[in-house]
Design an enzyme around this catalytic site. Structure first.
Site, PDB file in Angstrom:
ATOM      1  N   ASP A 167     -12.494  -5.998  30.171  1.00 37.07           N
ATOM      2  CA  ASP A 167     -13.527  -5.319  30.511  1.00 37.07           C
ATOM      3  C   ASP A 167     -14.109  -4.631  29.447  1.00 37.07           C
ATOM      4  O   ASP A 167     -13.734  -3.639  28.584  1.00 37.07           O
ATOM      5  CB  ASP A 167     -13.139  -4.028  31.292  1.00 37.07           C
ATOM      6  CG  ASP A 167     -14.021  -2.843  31.856  1.00 37.07           C
ATOM      7  OD1 ASP A 167     -15.111  -3.253  31.531  1.00 37.07           O
ATOM      8  OD2 ASP A 167     -13.625  -1.697  32.152  1.00 37.07           O
TER       9      ASP A 167
ATOM     10  N   GLU B 274      -8.498  -5.138  -2.167  1.00 36.77           N
ATOM     11  CA  GLU B 274      -7.165  -4.149  -2.390  1.00 36.77           C
ATOM     12  C   GLU B 274      -7.355  -2.988  -1.608  1.00 36.77           C
ATOM     13  O   GLU B 274      -8.055  -1.807  -2.146  1.00 36.77           O
ATOM     14  CB  GLU B 274      -7.447  -3.902  -3.911  1.00 36.77           C
ATOM     15  CG  GLU B 274      -7.362  -4.939  -4.927  1.00 36.77           C
ATOM     16  CD  GLU B 274      -7.818  -4.623  -6.432  1.00 36.77           C
ATOM     17  OE1 GLU B 274      -7.873  -3.546  -6.776  1.00 36.77           O
ATOM     18  OE2 GLU B 274      -7.792  -5.682  -7.401  1.00 36.77           O
TER      19      GLU B 274
ATOM     20  N   GLU C 257     -16.067  -7.769  -8.364  1.00 35.64           N
ATOM     21  CA  GLU C 257     -15.503  -6.551  -7.699  1.00 35.64           C
ATOM     22  C   GLU C 257     -16.218  -5.504  -7.169  1.00 35.64           C
ATOM     23  O   GLU C 257     -16.804  -4.910  -8.254  1.00 35.64           O
ATOM     24  CB  GLU C 257     -14.122  -6.164  -8.642  1.00 35.64           C
ATOM     25  CG  GLU C 257     -13.446  -5.161  -7.685  1.00 35.64           C
ATOM     26  CD  GLU C 257     -12.416  -4.180  -8.722  1.00 35.64           C
ATOM     27  OE1 GLU C 257     -11.590  -3.517  -7.979  1.00 35.64           O
ATOM     28  OE2 GLU C 257     -12.363  -4.714  -9.938  1.00 35.64           O
TER      29      GLU C 257
ATOM     30  N   ARG D  65     -14.040   0.283 -14.748  1.00 31.32           N
ATOM     31  CA  ARG D  65     -13.546   0.746 -13.305  1.00 31.32           C
ATOM     32  C   ARG D  65     -14.662   1.880 -12.898  1.00 31.32           C
ATOM     33  O   ARG D  65     -14.371   2.411 -11.916  1.00 31.32           O
ATOM     34  CB  ARG D  65     -12.116   1.162 -13.332  1.00 31.32           C
ATOM     35  CG  ARG D  65     -11.310  -0.162 -13.079  1.00 31.32           C
ATOM     36  CD  ARG D  65     -10.072   0.092 -13.275  1.00 31.32           C
ATOM     37  NE  ARG D  65      -9.086  -0.959 -12.857  1.00 31.32           N
ATOM     38  CZ  ARG D  65      -8.570  -1.750 -13.476  1.00 31.32           C
ATOM     39  NH1 ARG D  65      -9.159  -1.942 -14.864  1.00 31.32           N
ATOM     40  NH2 ARG D  65      -7.905  -2.970 -13.159  1.00 31.32           N
TER      41      ARG D  65
ATOM     42  N   GLU E 118      -0.344   0.861  -2.846  1.00 31.79           N
ATOM     43  CA  GLU E 118      -1.300  -0.287  -2.818  1.00 31.79           C
ATOM     44  C   GLU E 118      -0.395  -1.572  -2.724  1.00 31.79           C
ATOM     45  O   GLU E 118       0.478  -1.853  -3.515  1.00 31.79           O
ATOM     46  CB  GLU E 118      -2.232  -0.479  -4.031  1.00 31.79           C
ATOM     47  CG  GLU E 118      -3.318  -1.535  -3.747  1.00 31.79           C
ATOM     48  CD  GLU E 118      -4.085  -1.657  -5.053  1.00 31.79           C
ATOM     49  OE1 GLU E 118      -4.343  -2.565  -5.751  1.00 31.79           O
ATOM     50  OE2 GLU E 118      -4.588  -0.226  -5.516  1.00 31.79           O
TER      51      GLU E 118
ATOM     52  N   GLU F 278       0.309   4.139  -6.443  1.00 30.60           N
ATOM     53  CA  GLU F 278      -1.157   4.314  -6.717  1.00 30.60           C
ATOM     54  C   GLU F 278      -1.176   5.835  -7.334  1.00 30.60           C
ATOM     55  O   GLU F 278      -0.273   6.575  -7.539  1.00 30.60           O
ATOM     56  CB  GLU F 278      -2.010   4.241  -5.633  1.00 30.60           C
ATOM     57  CG  GLU F 278      -2.956   2.938  -5.804  1.00 30.60           C
ATOM     58  CD  GLU F 278      -3.731   2.810  -6.870  1.00 30.60           C
ATOM     59  OE1 GLU F 278      -3.924   3.459  -7.859  1.00 30.60           O
ATOM     60  OE2 GLU F 278      -4.246   1.603  -7.497  1.00 30.60           O
TER      61      GLU F 278
ATOM     62  N   GLU G   9      -5.777   0.363  -0.357  1.00 27.90           N
ATOM     63  CA  GLU G   9      -4.978   1.482  -0.715  1.00 27.90           C
ATOM     64  C   GLU G   9      -4.659   2.483   0.589  1.00 27.90           C
ATOM     65  O   GLU G   9      -5.479   2.439   1.446  1.00 27.90           O
ATOM     66  CB  GLU G   9      -5.461   2.463  -1.733  1.00 27.90           C
ATOM     67  CG  GLU G   9      -5.747   1.586  -2.889  1.00 27.90           C
ATOM     68  CD  GLU G   9      -6.624   2.460  -4.068  1.00 27.90           C
ATOM     69  OE1 GLU G   9      -6.611   2.254  -5.250  1.00 27.90           O
ATOM     70  OE2 GLU G   9      -7.429   3.209  -3.635  1.00 27.90           O
TER      71      GLU G   9
ATOM     72  N   ARG H 177     -16.260  -2.086  -5.930  1.00 25.73           N
ATOM     73  CA  ARG H 177     -15.225  -1.046  -5.740  1.00 25.73           C
ATOM     74  C   ARG H 177     -15.561   0.211  -4.980  1.00 25.73           C
ATOM     75  O   ARG H 177     -14.787   1.094  -4.589  1.00 25.73           O
ATOM     76  CB  ARG H 177     -15.172  -0.270  -7.220  1.00 25.73           C
ATOM     77  CG  ARG H 177     -14.619  -1.349  -8.234  1.00 25.73           C
ATOM     78  CD  ARG H 177     -14.400  -0.876  -9.771  1.00 25.73           C
ATOM     79  NE  ARG H 177     -13.621   0.239  -9.749  1.00 25.73           N
ATOM     80  CZ  ARG H 177     -12.296   0.386  -9.732  1.00 25.73           C
ATOM     81  NH1 ARG H 177     -11.611  -0.837  -9.672  1.00 25.73           N
ATOM     82  NH2 ARG H 177     -11.630   1.298  -9.846  1.00 25.73           N
TER      83      ARG H 177
ATOM     84  N   HIS I 111     -11.156  -1.828  -2.947  1.00 21.99           N
ATOM     85  CA  HIS I 111     -12.012  -2.827  -3.888  1.00 21.99           C
ATOM     86  C   HIS I 111     -11.884  -4.048  -3.142  1.00 21.99           C
ATOM     87  O   HIS I 111     -10.854  -4.513  -3.075  1.00 21.99           O
ATOM     88  CB  HIS I 111     -11.437  -2.562  -5.424  1.00 21.99           C
ATOM     89  CG  HIS I 111     -11.314  -1.207  -5.758  1.00 21.99           C
ATOM     90  ND1 HIS I 111     -10.186  -0.975  -6.447  1.00 21.99           N
ATOM     91  CD2 HIS I 111     -11.850  -0.121  -5.533  1.00 21.99           C
ATOM     92  CE1 HIS I 111     -10.182   0.318  -6.633  1.00 21.99           C
ATOM     93  NE2 HIS I 111     -11.148   0.911  -6.228  1.00 21.99           N
TER      94      HIS I 111
END
Length: 474
Positions: free
Chosen positions: A51, A129, A359, A340, A220, A212, A131, A361, A269
């Site tokens: 449904d 990645e 990457e 980063r 992680e 982490e 977390e 982030r 990330h």
């Protein structure tokens, strides 16, 4: 894996139930279980009815009949059920046999098909990645006369003086002090190892796991990249195993981006690359960060369309509690190598030509992975098609800590949206790149925005406990 292979697996593993699953707009899995003795080859041809009107954001009650079509290659044995159960992910079709344009998994598949139709490449690879926190206790309530949350963890910084442990054993994780400590500070080594074992048994290739940065049980687990839709399937499997392994240990896991005030939140990330018939397209030796021009244009598409795609990669009001300066959350739309603090980082350590990737982030795990990965790919492909050069548009590269830049240096750097409503505004203003190849339809985007606006309003009209601290004595 063919339908017959699945039927053979049912016999080999003495499977009693087959659990057919799909994913709605929210990114949460839904399921219906059928007796294994009733499963035959016709099941894989005709599908399983359900449904659609009972799934938020899907269909009205007047046109609610829908069909789950099993994807046999996704089959794996459920590691948690008392009765042997086989899990199979499904695509969603209408009762008339057409692919449903609001099916997130179908949209991810269309994004991969669109990539191939462009002639740019054959495969888009994604590696998230994701977390999470593992708490010992969680309590929350919101009502007319009360609103609160409370979480607890045996390793939390606020428990250095707790007596309820029957003798406090110390070794707590300091705020922002949780990155890769050994036991006894890291209390969750065995839980994460058990999660990894179950993931590997379910067909996920594990790269590593660790504690982490945040206090109170942030962890992680990284798993191996794969093509777009397969990675989204694996992320659904990953979250299912994390949630249920924690439950078996008497704990609770959450992928909520910002469950704690004053410490790092949980991001997702996302690493991306494009290959053509097995050859990597993002690598050029000697260029900036060894990135090809095609990869630079892909980055340009991501950063140029970031405010819009963030409506998919960060689709919760809580997402914007994490996207603030000072907690490793990248709020500035620039790219850089190995940095980063940038929204787009280019990994440079131990990278081979086939490992060359970017990457992004900014995302978090409230994202529906099928929609988020598809949106990111469409933004990147638009960058390639239109040669969007981030170097000419003020997106970098910025090879400094962005948070340490002066106000003058930062004045031309765009930031991510500050709220879910702002991200939805950006999506409404910039969505044409998503509709290329009919991957996302305009009707889907309008429905998605309406669905998410309701969430944002539900939070905005409620009284926040901190408002009492600020204003009660006025």
């Amino acid at each position: 894996m063919s339908a017959q292979n699945v039927l053979n697996l049912i016999k080999e593993k003495n499977i009693e139930w087959v659990d057919f699953r799909f994913v709605g707009l929210s990114g949460k899995a839904q399921h219906i279980s059928l007796p294994a003795v009733e499963i035959d080859e016709d099941t894989f041809v005709n599908g399983v009815a359900f449904d659609g009107s009972s799934i938020p954001g899907f269909r009205g009650i007047e046109n609610s009949d829908m069909v789950m079509m099993p994807v046999t290659e996704t089959a794996y044995v459920d590691p948690f059920t008392a009765h042997p159960t086989l899990i199979i992910m499904c695509d969603i079709f209408t009762a008339e046999g057409e692919r449903y344009d609001r099916d997130p998994r179908g949209i991810a598949t269309k994004a991969e098909e669109y990539l191939q139709s462009t002639g740019i490449g054959t495969d888009a690879y994604f590696g998230p990645e994701s977390e999470f926190f593992i708490f010992d206790d969680v309590r929350f309530e919101t009502g007319m006369n009360k609103s609160y949350f409370e979480v607890d963890s045996e390793e939390a910084a606020w428990n250095t003086g707790r007596k309820e442990e029957g003798g406090n054993l110390g070794f707590k994780v300091p705020v922002k002090g949780g990155y890769v400590p050994v036991q006894p500070v890291d209390t969750q080594q065995d839980i994460r190892s058990e999660m990894c074992r179950l993931m590997m048994e379910a067909g996920i290739r594990i790269d590593r796991h660790h504690h982490e940065v945040a206090t109170a049980g942030q962890g992680e687990i990284n798993f191996r990249f794969d093509t777009l839709t397969k990675t989204a399937d694996n992320l659904m499997k990953y979250k299912y195993i994390v949630h249920n392994t924690a439950r078996q240990h008497g704990k609770v896991a959450t992928f909520m981006p910002k469950p704690l005030f004053g410490d790092n939140g949980s991001g997702m990330h996302v690493h991306m690359s494009i290959f053509n018939a097995g050859s990597p397209l993002f690598y050029e030796k000697g260029a900036y960060a060894n990135m090809s021009e095609l990869a630079i244009y892909y980055i340009g598409g991501i950063l140029h369309h970031a405010p819009a795609i963030i409506a998919f990669t960060n689709p919760s009001t809580n997402s914007y509690k994490r996207l603030v300066p000072g907690y490793e959350a990248p709020v500035n739309l620039v790219f850089s190598k190995g940095n980063r603090s940038a929204a787009v980082r280019i990994p440079i350590a131990a990278v081979t030509p086939k490992g060359a990737r970017i990457e992004f982030r900014t995302p978090d795990s409230t994202a529906n992975p099928y929609l988020a990965f598809a949106a990111m790919l469409m933004a990147g492909l638009d960058g390639i098609k239109n040669k969007i050069d981030p170097r000419k548009l003020g997106y970098g590269p910025v090879d400094k800590n962005v948070y340490d830049l002066s106000e003058e240096e930062k004045k031309d750097i765009r930031s991510v949206p500050g709220s879910l409503d702002e991200a939805l505004d950006a999506l409404e203003a910039d969505y044409e790149f998503l509709t290329a190849g009919d991957v996302f339809t305009k009707e889907f985007i309008e429905n998605y925005v309406e669905y998410k606006r309701a969430e944002a309003k539900a939070v905005s009209i409620r009284i926040h406990p901190h408002e009492y601290a600020l204003y009660f004595d006025c």
